[in-house]
Design an enzyme around this catalytic site. Structure first.
Site, PDB file in Angstrom:
ATOM      1  CB  CYS A 143      -7.179 -22.785  15.515  1.00  0.00           C
ATOM      2  SG  CYS A 143      -6.792 -21.716  16.916  1.00  0.00           S
TER       3      CYS A 143
ATOM      4  CB  CYS B 294     -11.796 -21.813  17.848  1.00  0.00           C
ATOM      5  SG  CYS B 294     -10.504 -21.902  16.599  1.00  0.00           S
TER       6      CYS B 294
ATOM      7  CB  CYS C 123      -8.815 -22.737  20.344  1.00  0.00           C
ATOM      8  SG  CYS C 123      -8.794 -21.005  19.884  1.00  0.00           S
TER       9      CYS C 123
ATOM     10  CG  ASP D   2      -5.753   5.775  -2.501  1.00  0.00           C
ATOM     11  OD1 ASP D   2      -4.655   5.549  -1.968  1.00  0.00           O
ATOM     12  OD2 ASP D   2      -6.802   5.236  -2.131  1.00  0.00           O
TER      13      ASP D   2
ATOM     14  CG  ASP E  57      -2.086   0.906   1.077  1.00  0.00           C
ATOM     15  OD1 ASP E  57      -2.179   1.570   0.019  1.00  0.00           O
ATOM     16  OD2 ASP E  57      -2.899   0.995   2.005  1.00  0.00           O
TER      17      ASP E  57
HETATM   18 ZN   LIG Z   1      -8.762 -20.813  17.662  1.00  0.00          ZN
END
Ligand SMILES: [Zn+2]
Length: 523
Positions: free
Chosen positions: A255, A253, A258, A97, A62
């Site tokens: 993952c 979760c 977690c 921009d 960016d």
């Molecule tokens: Zn997680």
């Protein structure tokens, strides 16, 4: 880079990059975005950005526009920062921009949009000689949709100067404040004004609640720092909402983070370490969201997914209602072919707007002409073998005898009607989606009313093609929606008679044993 895709924002100096790029990569993200302006400010020499970050995936840079939005100015020129992005070997680069904050007046929005357009023209020689980089053309105008639409159309005139991707600038503040309906309006405005085949990037979209809505409207690329910003604030992103870590009893979760920690254990981890763990979890969540959306697209059930999101959070509902304003646009872009996935699920009142149902529903009305002088409409139910509909009835009454006679006769064109599917010619009953949908009893008064209008519209259009038309409608009085249908139809039938169309309503009062519930189970 497979789209839709979301670029995680990373710190170009890597000094404050709590989550390693290798970790980001191992989650599945093969592209990142970083700030060329900050890199240039911190680094005195020009070096390859891939080497500098030690990242062999796709790097988007960016230009510092976000710094303009936050601090009002940047210490570089447009030409300078564009040349710099080319020199460091960005895969995707953005011109400098002039962002439009969402609270500005129309006059200021016009100004930032005009400056942005002029800057896009100003660097056309540089981007043309720098073909290794894909150049992004941002469109400004903020929430002033007329400004946005005007500059989107003007942008199509200069896209050929060497640009590859359109971008919708600066909805970050709106997204941060969950003003998702405005974002949907802005996305529609730009997407419908530029060529459908050109990719569109949305700056700052990094929450699972908004991603599917903007993707449904045609956004291909997004970027966001949400994973780390939320983590620093001890916030835990889920696919449905965002929680404070302090509020959570459980981590909903699976993952790696977690799975390893409980909410309580996470809370006890100090400082940067917990920020990193939360950031990783947030990234896993974003990536899972992307995969879910892509699977939905492949299976052709993105609409069903939007319905789900609309029920997850009030902001999702606002986004969904905003998307519904653009149904005609969505239908014009939705595929006509049968998707790879299973049948259509009718799970809420919003399901009736599903393109997979409404597109064939419209096509039938607009394109089907009866071959015979007599047409009969009968309520759709399983089994589809219409000739047995009325012979199987336990009690034979005069109206039932008439139904048997009509459905068995070869001098009638048979159409079936259904509150969700509309009018279906008998010979299309075994085709998608009519043969493959599952519904619950969703026969709200407004749906039944719409069905009456649909039937009348169909007959009126058919009467233009056939000079003489005799219409018969069979209504069974054993279900609530059909009784409702008969009442509405009687109200409106004078429209048909005034056009000289012969019309007969046959109210079949057979005391059917099957209940409406059984009927639905069969479907
Ligand atoms: Zn997680």
């Amino acid at each position: 880079l497979e789209t839709p895709y979301i670029f995680p924002v990373i710190d170009p100096t890597l000094k404050n990059q709590i989550v390693g790029l290798d970790e980001i990569r191992s989650i599945g993200f093969n592209g990142i975005i970083t700030n060329a302006y900050l890199l240039k400010k911190n680094l005195k020499t020009v070096e390859s950005i891939h080497e500098r970050l030690n990242f062999d995936g796709i790097i988007m840079t960016d230009s510092g526009a976000y710094q303009i939005l936050r601090y009002g100015h940047v210490e570089t020129s447009n030409r300078e920062i564009v040349q710099y992005q080319c020199d460091i070997g960005s895969d995707i680069g953005v011109i400098l921009d002039m962002p439009t904050p969402y609270y500005v007046t129309r006059e200021n929005a016009l100004k930032s949009a005009e400056i942005t357009l002029n800057r896009a023209i100003e660097v056309s020689d540089i981007i043309n000689s720098c073909r290794e980089t894909l150049w992004v053309l941002p469109i400004q105008g903020g929430t002033h949709l007329d400004v946005l639409s005007y500059y989107a159309r003007r942008s199509t005139e200069i896209f050929g100067y060497g640009y590859s991707i359109y971008a919708l600038g600066s909805p970050t503040t709106l997204l941060e404040n969950y003003i998702l309906d405005k974002v949907v309006d802005m996305v529609y405005t730009v997407r419908s004004s530029v060529e459908p085949s050109r990719p569109l990037h949305l700056f700052g979209a990094g929450h699972p609640l908004i991603i599917p809505f903007v993707v449904a409207l045609g956004v291909d690329l997004m970027d966001s720092a949400s994973y780390i910003l939320y983590a620093k604030d001890k916030r835990y992103i889920t696919r449905r909402a965002t929680y404070r870590l302090d509020e959570l009893q459980y981590l909903p979760c699976s993952c790696p983070i977690c799975s390893k920690y409980t909410a309580e254990e996470l809370r006890e981890i100090p400082g940067n370490e917990v920020t990193k763990l939360l950031a990783l979890h947030n990234l896993y969540t974003l990536y899972a969201e992307l995969k879910e959306i892509k699977e939905c697209i492949k299976e052709g059930r993105l609409w069903e997914y939007l319905e789900e999101k609309a029920r997850a959070h009030p902001a999702g509902r606002r986004a969904f209602e905003a998307v519904k304003k653009y149904l005609a646009y969505i239908y014009s872009r939705a595929p006509y072919s049968k998707p790879r996935g299973k049948g259509v699920f009718i799970v809420s009142e919003d399901s009736v707007y599903n393109p997979k149902i409404l597109i064939p529903r419209r096509k039938i009305i607009e394109n089907m002409t009866p071959e015979k002088e007599h047409i009969v409409f009968i309520p759709l139910r399983r089994p589809y073998e219409t000739s047995h509909y009325y012979t199987a009835e336990p009690v034979h009454t005069p109206s039932n005898e008439r139904c048997i006679e009509i459905t068995a006769s070869s001098s009638y064109d048979i159409y079936l009607y259904h509150p969700v599917l509309g009018i279906v010619p008998k010979h299309l009953l075994d085709t998608y989606p009519f043969s493959q949908f599952e519904t619950f009893t969703l026969y709200r008064p407004e749906l039944v009313k719409t069905l009456v209008y649909t039937l009348i519209e169909f007959v009126l259009l058919a009467s233009r093609a056939r000079r003489s038309l005799k219409v018969h409608v069979i209504v069974n009085d054993d279900t609530e929606w059909q009784r409702m249908f008969a009442v509405h139809l009687k109200h409106h039938v004078k429209i048909l008679r005034s056009k000289g169309i012969e019309f007969h309503l046959i109210e079949n009062n057979a005391k059917r044993v099957t209940s409406e519930l059984d009927d639905q189970h069969l479907i």
